[in-house]
Design a protein around this motif. Structure first.
Motif, PDB file in Angstrom:
ATOM      1  N   THR A  27      23.388  55.302  42.536  1.00  0.00           N
ATOM      2  CA  THR A  27      23.262  54.948  43.950  1.00  0.00           C
ATOM      3  C   THR A  27      22.310  55.919  44.623  1.00  0.00           C
ATOM      4  OG1 THR A  27      25.543  54.156  43.932  1.00  0.00           O
ATOM      5  CG2 THR A  27      24.507  54.497  46.069  1.00  0.00           C
ATOM      6  N   PRO A  29      20.109  57.665  47.762  1.00  0.00           N
ATOM      7  CA  PRO A  29      20.495  58.124  49.097  1.00  0.00           C
ATOM      8  C   PRO A  29      20.435  57.020  50.150  1.00  0.00           C
ATOM      9  CG  PRO A  29      19.030  59.722  48.075  1.00  0.00           C
ATOM     10  CD  PRO A  29      19.109  58.539  47.150  1.00  0.00           C
ATOM     11  N   ASP A  30      19.524  56.080  49.982  1.00  0.00           N
ATOM     12  CA  ASP A  30      19.414  55.011  50.979  1.00  0.00           C
ATOM     13  C   ASP A  30      20.378  53.857  50.731  1.00  0.00           C
ATOM     14  OD1 ASP A  30      18.388  53.621  48.865  1.00  0.00           O
ATOM     15  OD2 ASP A  30      16.405  53.336  49.704  1.00  0.00           O
ATOM     16  N   GLY A  31      21.239  54.021  49.719  1.00  0.00           N
ATOM     17  CA  GLY A  31      22.257  53.006  49.487  1.00  0.00           C
ATOM     18  C   GLY A  31      21.910  51.993  48.417  1.00  0.00           C
ATOM     19  N   THR A  32      20.698  52.026  47.905  1.00  0.00           N
ATOM     20  CA  THR A  32      20.309  51.106  46.843  1.00  0.00           C
ATOM     21  C   THR A  32      21.095  51.400  45.573  1.00  0.00           C
ATOM     22  OG1 THR A  32      18.070  51.176  47.735  1.00  0.00           O
ATOM     23  CG2 THR A  32      18.352  50.154  45.578  1.00  0.00           C
ATOM     24  N   GLU A  33      21.624  50.348  44.970  1.00  0.00           N
ATOM     25  CA  GLU A  33      22.376  50.542  43.734  1.00  0.00           C
ATOM     26  C   GLU A  33      21.573  50.053  42.538  1.00  0.00           C
ATOM     27  OE1 GLU A  33      26.044  48.297  42.474  1.00  0.00           O
ATOM     28  OE2 GLU A  33      26.980  50.105  43.306  1.00  0.00           O
ATOM     29  N   ASP A 130      29.303  60.220  43.865  1.00  0.00           N
ATOM     30  CA  ASP A 130      29.026  58.924  44.445  1.00  0.00           C
ATOM     31  C   ASP A 130      27.675  58.400  43.998  1.00  0.00           C
ATOM     32  OD1 ASP A 130      31.381  59.076  45.847  1.00  0.00           O
ATOM     33  OD2 ASP A 130      30.436  60.056  47.558  1.00  0.00           O
ATOM     34  N   ASP A 131      26.766  59.307  43.681  1.00  0.00           N
ATOM     35  CA  ASP A 131      25.401  58.867  43.420  1.00  0.00           C
ATOM     36  C   ASP A 131      25.140  58.505  41.962  1.00  0.00           C
ATOM     37  OD1 ASP A 131      25.736  61.457  42.715  1.00  0.00           O
ATOM     38  OD2 ASP A 131      23.972  62.224  43.740  1.00  0.00           O
TER      39      ASP A 131
END
Length: 171
Positions: A27, A29-33, A130-131
């Motif tokens: 994931t 930082p900008d939320g792209t998975e 989370d990332d």
DNA sequence: TTAGTGATATCC
DNA sequence: GATATCACTAAA
């Protein structure tokens, strides 16, 4: 289901083939998975394994390999390519799994480039962030083995050890 | 086949 | 401080 550290708390030769078919979920930082299924791994294990970075002794760089199972070891190769490994085995033994290929992006450096993995991931646990995490969706590909590549310097018998694990249905 | 690239380890 | 090495890729 997310793979925890128990998965890596065993011999690298058991964990490495099972890691094939799992999914790396990254994931940004900008939320792209970003998701990428692992199709190829290599086992590097044991202080005797001359192909393993840690075989020459424990240094600042290889210290990670001796650390906790499940943490990520990122290594800069040839000045421009990040290679990603995951540490396995008990603490104090230098074992690691090299993530060599993904389903879409073949080549260890292409994979890390796509996933935006760099030196900042060196030494971070892969189950507690989370990332980045590794998921098991139940997929169990047939595995075939092959000798490892790019380790000619290690000499025999390590060159011919079948410690490379490839998903059978890989193109 | 060869150039490009930089961290690390090993040699002065 | 200097050099040799390296789990690679892209371009030709």
């Amino acid at each position: 289901m997310i793979i925890g550290r128990e998965f890596f708390s065993r011999n690298v030769l058991e964990a490495a083939p099972e890691l094939v078919g799992k999914i790396i979920v990254r994931t940004l930082p900008d939320g792209t998975e970003l998701r990428e299924r692992i199709t190829e791994t290599e086992a590097y294990g044991g202080e005797e394994d001359k192909a393993c970075h840690a075989s020459k002794g424990r240094t600042k760089r290889t210290e990670i390999l001796y650390g906790e199972p499940g943490i990520i070891y990122v290594y800069l190769c040839y000045g421009m390519h990040w290679l990603m490994n995951i540490i396995t085995g008990e603490e104090g033994r230098p074992q690691g799994i090299l993530i060599r290929c993904g389903e879409v992006h073949n080549g260890p450096a292409k994979l890390t480039k796509y996933l935006h993995i760099d030196g900042s991931f060196n030494g971070v646990p892969c189950w507690d962030r989370d990332d980045i995490r590794i998921e098991d969706d139940g997929y169990r590909p047939a595995i075939r083995t092959a000798p490892r590549v790019g380790i000619d310097y290690a000499g025999e018998p390590w060159i011919s050890k079948p410690w490379r694990f490839i998903a059978e249905d890989k193109v």
